[in-house]
Design an enzyme around this catalytic site. Structure first.
Site, PDB file in Angstrom:
ATOM      1  CG  ASP A   1     -11.835  -8.689 -36.480  1.00 42.21           C
ATOM      2  OD1 ASP A   1     -12.258  -7.534 -36.648  1.00 42.21           O
ATOM      3  OD2 ASP A   1     -11.695  -9.515 -37.399  1.00 42.21           O
TER       4      ASP A   1
ATOM      5  CE1 TYR B   1       0.769   0.114   4.467  1.00 42.81           C
ATOM      6  CE2 TYR B   1      -0.490  -1.918   4.348  1.00 42.81           C
ATOM      7  CZ  TYR B   1       0.371  -1.087   5.039  1.00 42.81           C
ATOM      8  OH  TYR B   1       0.826  -1.432   6.277  1.00 42.81           O
TER       9      TYR B   1
ATOM     10  CB  ILE C   1     -10.978  15.769  -9.544  1.00 45.73           C
ATOM     11  CG1 ILE C   1     -12.467  16.075  -9.575  1.00 45.73           C
ATOM     12  CG2 ILE C   1     -10.215  16.819  -8.772  1.00 45.73           C
ATOM     13  CD1 ILE C   1     -13.109  16.092  -8.175  1.00 45.73           C
ATOM     14  CD  GLU C   2     -14.813  14.888 -13.302  1.00 50.53           C
ATOM     15  OE1 GLU C   2     -13.884  15.691 -13.065  1.00 50.53           O
ATOM     16  OE2 GLU C   2     -16.008  15.169 -13.113  1.00 50.53           O
TER      17      GLU C   2
ATOM     18  NE  ARG D   1      -9.831  -6.047 -44.433  1.00 50.95           N
ATOM     19  CZ  ARG D   1     -11.015  -5.974 -43.824  1.00 50.95           C
ATOM     20  NH1 ARG D   1     -11.095  -6.007 -42.528  1.00 50.95           N
ATOM     21  NH2 ARG D   1     -12.109  -5.912 -44.528  1.00 50.95           N
TER      22      ARG D   1
ATOM     23  CG  HIS E   1     -15.165 -12.201 -34.804  1.00 46.96           C
ATOM     24  ND1 HIS E   1     -15.619 -12.877 -35.908  1.00 46.96           N
ATOM     25  CD2 HIS E   1     -14.729 -11.008 -35.247  1.00 46.96           C
ATOM     26  CE1 HIS E   1     -15.444 -12.123 -36.976  1.00 46.96           C
ATOM     27  NE2 HIS E   1     -14.921 -10.976 -36.599  1.00 46.96           N
TER      28      HIS E   1
ATOM     29  CD  GLU F   1      -9.277  -1.755 -37.059  1.00 49.54           C
ATOM     30  OE1 GLU F   1      -9.395  -2.981 -37.022  1.00 49.54           O
ATOM     31  OE2 GLU F   1     -10.265  -0.969 -37.177  1.00 49.54           O
TER      32      GLU F   1
ATOM     33  NE  ARG G   1     -10.047  -1.748 -42.294  1.00 50.66           N
ATOM     34  CZ  ARG G   1     -10.651  -2.523 -41.401  1.00 50.66           C
ATOM     35  NH1 ARG G   1     -10.047  -2.807 -40.266  1.00 50.66           N
ATOM     36  NH2 ARG G   1     -11.848  -3.015 -41.636  1.00 50.66           N
TER      37      ARG G   1
HETATM   38  O1  GSY Z   1     -11.587  -9.899 -40.529  1.00 47.44           O
HETATM   39  C1  GSY Z   1     -10.270 -10.119 -40.750  1.00 47.44           C
HETATM   40  C2  GSY Z   1      -9.776  -9.568 -42.078  1.00 47.44           C
HETATM   41  N1  GSY Z   1      -9.721 -10.601 -43.082  1.00 47.44           N
HETATM   42  C3  GSY Z   1      -8.839 -11.622 -43.177  1.00 47.44           C
HETATM   43  C4  GSY Z   1      -7.719 -12.024 -42.401  1.00 47.44           C
HETATM   44  O2  GSY Z   1      -7.328 -11.405 -41.394  1.00 47.44           O
HETATM   45  N2  GSY Z   1      -7.066 -13.153 -42.819  1.00 47.44           N
HETATM   46  C5  GSY Z   1      -7.430 -13.878 -43.926  1.00 47.44           C
HETATM   47  N3  GSY Z   1      -6.761 -14.950 -44.263  1.00 47.44           N
HETATM   48  N4  GSY Z   1      -8.489 -13.485 -44.669  1.00 47.44           N
HETATM   49  C6  GSY Z   1      -9.183 -12.390 -44.299  1.00 47.44           C
HETATM   50  N5  GSY Z   1     -10.251 -11.819 -44.879  1.00 47.44           N
HETATM   51  C7  GSY Z   1     -10.562 -10.758 -44.145  1.00 47.44           C
HETATM   52  S1  GSY Z   1     -11.858  -9.692 -44.483  1.00 47.44           S
END
Ligand code: GSY
Length: 267
Positions: free
Chosen positions: A214, A53, A72-73, A209, A232, A195, A200
């Protein structure tokens, strides 16, 4: 449940909206409660098996003295993030009181409380454009720098075929275990920031991308909201999610099926 408690920690520091509060020190009081398992520390009568402590008080005093905030937040959140970074604790409750606040009426004190809980979260990271390894490395660095997140494990990076029928490039994927005191929505905001900082663009759904992060699991939480589904929604169909997860979290019990990750079939 075990907790270490601090009541009435006094520190003189400069926080407030008014110009004179930023120059003239005034009194702030901290109350703090940290949930931590000190069963073994108590059994061995050993300070190493609990939270010190005195070290927590030092950290709060240092946090208050080395910053100047309007709110103070902000002081309370900064204290919580500092405690989370430095100590192993499941739950943090921190109150900050400002008994000399500029209030034009008789009062005892004013204050705020921040309460957070630590969760283990699994993330799936992917990149299919540019320097893919650099994007995954950058994402992990950015997660490590984010307040309220500790990166605990990173899987191997694996090359995978594009999934979903839109992306054309091969992906580099990995999984990351973090501990976080952020809520699911707060974590999602930080993920979107990381991202975006890595180029992105949200133009083509399922397209190639630079960086995709995720949330696969958020502790045992089941979330079904328009902008966030956890676990997911498609993780069971994605070998590029499951393979790295099996490496770092074989014994994690999936909250949607009660199966261990190591027992989930690859497709
Ligand atoms: O949602 C993930 C993006 N994504 C991927 C990925 O991360 N890996 C592969 N192999 N295929 C994918 N398609 C997408 S959309």
């Amino acid at each position: 449940m075990n907790a270490v408690k601090i009541r009435g920690l006094e520190v003189w520091a400069c926080h407030g909206v008014h110009a004179d509060e930023k120059k003239q020190k005034q009194k702030f009081i901290f109350d703090c409660e940290l949930e931590t398992d000190f069963y073994h520390g108590a059994k061995k009568d050993d300070l190493a098996g609990t939270l010190n402590y005195s070290a927590v008080c030092d950290l709060l005093v240092e946090t208050a003295r080395s910053n100047t905030f309007n709110l103070i937040e902000t002081l309370a959140y900064t204290g919580v993030y500092a405690i989370f970074k430095a100590f192993d604790t499941q739950k943090i409750t921190l109150s900050v009181y400002k008994p000399q606040a500029p209030v034009k009426h008789p009062f005892n004190t004013v204050g705020v409380t921040v309460g957070v809980e630590c969760e283990t979260v699994y993330l799936s990271l992917g990149s299919s454009q540019g320097d893919k390894k650099a994007y995954l490395d950058n994402a992990i660095k950015a997660l490590k720098k984010t307040d309220g997140i500790k990166v605990k494990k990173v899987s191997s990076y694996i090359e995978t075929e594009p999934y979903g029928g839109v992306a054309e490039n091969g992906f580099l994927n990995c999984a990351v275990e973090i501990q976080t005191i952020l809520t699911p929505k707060q974590l999602l905001e930080e993920i979107h920031r990381i991202e975006a900082e890595n180029g992105r663009r949200r133009e083509v759904r399922w397209g190639d991308r630079t960086l995709d992060i995720d949330i696969v699991f958020f502790g045992n939480k089941i979330i079904d909201e328009p902008d966030l589904v956890v676990p997911h929604a498609d993780y069971l169909n994605r070998n590029f999610v499951l393979e790295p997860l099996k490496e770092i979290a074989p014994n994690f019990v999936c909250p949607d099926s009660s199966k261990k990750v190591k027992d989930l079939p690859l497709l």
